[in-house]
Write an enzyme that holds these catalytic residues in place. Structure first.
Site, short mmCIF file in Angstrom:
data_model
loop_
_atom_site.label_atom_id
_atom_site.label_comp_id
_atom_site.label_asym_id
_atom_site.label_seq_id
_atom_site.Cartn_x
_atom_site.Cartn_y
_atom_site.Cartn_z
N SER A 14 14.49 0.07 -40.78
CA SER A 14 13.42 0.99 -40.51
C SER A 14 13.15 1.78 -41.64
O SER A 14 12.13 2.35 -42.07
CB SER A 14 13.53 2.16 -39.27
OG SER A 14 14.87 2.84 -39.93
N GLY A 15 13.94 1.47 -42.96
CA GLY A 15 13.74 2.09 -44.32
C GLY A 15 12.94 1.17 -45.18
O GLY A 15 12.65 0.04 -44.90
N ARG A 39 19.15 3.23 -34.61
CA ARG A 39 19.22 4.23 -33.52
C ARG A 39 18.06 4.04 -32.41
O ARG A 39 18.25 4.64 -31.54
CB ARG A 39 19.09 5.64 -34.08
CG ARG A 39 20.23 6.14 -34.90
CD ARG A 39 20.30 7.35 -35.52
NE ARG A 39 19.01 7.37 -36.53
CZ ARG A 39 18.56 8.61 -37.19
NH1 ARG A 39 19.03 9.83 -36.79
NH2 ARG A 39 17.57 8.43 -38.04
N ARG A 40 17.14 3.41 -32.97
CA ARG A 40 15.84 3.00 -31.93
C ARG A 40 15.43 1.85 -32.07
O ARG A 40 15.53 1.21 -33.41
CB ARG A 40 14.85 4.14 -31.89
CG ARG A 40 14.21 4.38 -33.43
CD ARG A 40 13.24 5.76 -33.27
NE ARG A 40 14.12 6.99 -33.11
CZ ARG A 40 14.58 7.61 -34.29
NH1 ARG A 40 14.52 7.03 -35.31
NH2 ARG A 40 15.18 8.54 -33.96
N LEU A 74 21.30 1.63 -45.19
CA LEU A 74 21.25 2.76 -44.67
C LEU A 74 21.23 3.73 -45.85
O LEU A 74 21.68 3.67 -46.78
CB LEU A 74 22.54 3.20 -44.06
CG LEU A 74 22.59 2.47 -42.52
CD1 LEU A 74 24.07 2.84 -41.97
CD2 LEU A 74 21.69 2.98 -41.51
N GLY A 75 20.47 4.97 -45.43
CA GLY A 75 20.28 5.94 -46.52
C GLY A 75 19.32 7.17 -46.22
O GLY A 75 18.47 6.61 -45.51
N TYR A 126 24.74 13.78 -54.67
CA TYR A 126 24.52 12.63 -54.19
C TYR A 126 25.02 11.35 -54.70
O TYR A 126 25.56 10.50 -54.04
CB TYR A 126 22.85 12.62 -54.46
CG TYR A 126 22.32 11.43 -54.20
CD1 TYR A 126 21.40 11.08 -53.08
CD2 TYR A 126 22.06 10.30 -54.95
CE1 TYR A 126 20.75 9.89 -52.61
CE2 TYR A 126 21.59 9.07 -54.90
CZ TYR A 126 20.71 9.01 -53.45
OH TYR A 126 20.06 7.73 -53.24
N LYS A 130 27.67 8.66 -52.95
CA LYS A 130 27.37 7.13 -53.10
C LYS A 130 28.58 6.45 -53.94
O LYS A 130 29.01 5.25 -53.53
CB LYS A 130 26.19 6.82 -54.19
CG LYS A 130 24.79 7.43 -53.50
CD LYS A 130 24.47 6.54 -52.30
CE LYS A 130 22.93 6.71 -51.77
NZ LYS A 130 22.75 5.99 -50.58
N LEU A 153 13.34 4.05 -56.45
CA LEU A 153 12.55 3.15 -55.51
C LEU A 153 11.08 3.19 -55.48
O LEU A 153 10.67 4.49 -55.21
CB LEU A 153 13.14 2.86 -54.14
CG LEU A 153 14.60 2.34 -54.14
CD1 LEU A 153 15.14 2.83 -52.66
CD2 LEU A 153 14.83 0.89 -54.44
N ARG A 161 7.88 12.21 -49.37
CA ARG A 161 8.74 12.76 -49.94
C ARG A 161 8.18 13.32 -51.47
O ARG A 161 8.08 12.63 -52.49
CB ARG A 161 9.84 12.19 -50.33
CG ARG A 161 10.66 11.36 -49.24
CD ARG A 161 11.71 10.45 -49.42
NE ARG A 161 12.57 9.90 -48.46
CZ ARG A 161 13.63 9.27 -48.28
NH1 ARG A 161 13.96 8.84 -49.75
NH2 ARG A 161 14.23 8.69 -47.39
#
Length: 219
Positions: A14-15, A39-40, A74-75, A126, A130, A153, A161
């Site tokens: 989803s990311g 999660r969904r 994931l992130g 952060y 990582k 990215l 954001r």
């Protein structure tokens, strides 16, 4: 191994990078099945796509489908997560839980997206998280561990954001002054393409791939 029988399992679809990676894997004839954990459920269907709704905090109690290649995208951010502890729960704990579950399910290759500047001894929280997860992944026991370290990215996210958007604009303006490719912003689609390419040519042991090399591999 017959490349026509390979199965992939991934998280983070989803990311930003994960969405492009899912597309790339579904288009790749070398994979007959792609399992996506989240999660969904994702609002999409594909003959090769199998979705699994999971609780990453309890992933050790859930048997994952057998797969040769595992991909982790994931992130989150500290702002979105709400605290440093919540950020660590995603970018460290959930990543490591997925890795261990994937290894238990038979995955031989594990490819993960971290970040340029990752360092377990960094003073920047952060970067330190990582770096710590990179070190922890080295102990899981994969035949091949590939760590992708992209720079900032580029791409359209579902959520806004503002700080990151401002950084992207500044980086684009300053790109000609940055070291060629090494520190320049990188398209999420490019990272995803590089990730798929690395899966098909993953050497034994640990390979760390910095942003400049990802730019080349993902063309």
């Amino acid at each position: 191994m017959d490349t026509q029988t390979r199965t992939a399992i991934m998280t983070g679809a989803s990311g930003l990078v994960g969405g492009f990676l899912l597309d790339a894997l579904l288009e790749d004839e070398r994979y007959r099945e792609v399992h996506s954990l989240g999660r969904r459920p994702l609002p999409r269907q594909h003959p090769k796509l199998v979705q699994h709704t999971v609780d990453f905090a309890r992933l050790a109690d859930q048997a994952l489908p057998a797969a040769q290649d595992a991909f982790c995208c994931l992130g989150t951010t500290i702002k979105k997560a709400g605290s440093q502890e919540a950020f660590r729960a995603v970018d460290h704990d959930a990543v490591l839980a997925f890795a261990k579950a994937a290894r238990k399910a038979g995955a031989q290759r594990f490819l993960v997206v971290t970040a340029l500047g990752s360092n377990p001894r960094s003073r920047v929280f952060y970067n330190r998280v990582k770096g710590e997860v990179e070190e922890a992944l080295k102990t899981v026991g994969f035949e091949s561990l590939v760590i992708l370290q992209p720079s900032l990215l580029l791409g359209e996210r579902a959520e806004r954001r503002p700080g990151e958007h401002a950084a992207i604009i500044a980086s684009r303006v300053l790109a000609p002054l940055l070291r060629p490719l090494a520190s320049r912003p990188i398209e999420a689609r490019t990272v995803a393409r590089a990730m798929r390419a690395l899966a098909h040519d993953a050497p034994a042991g640990v390979r760390v791939v910095p942003s400049g090399e990802l730019q080349e591999l993902g063309r």
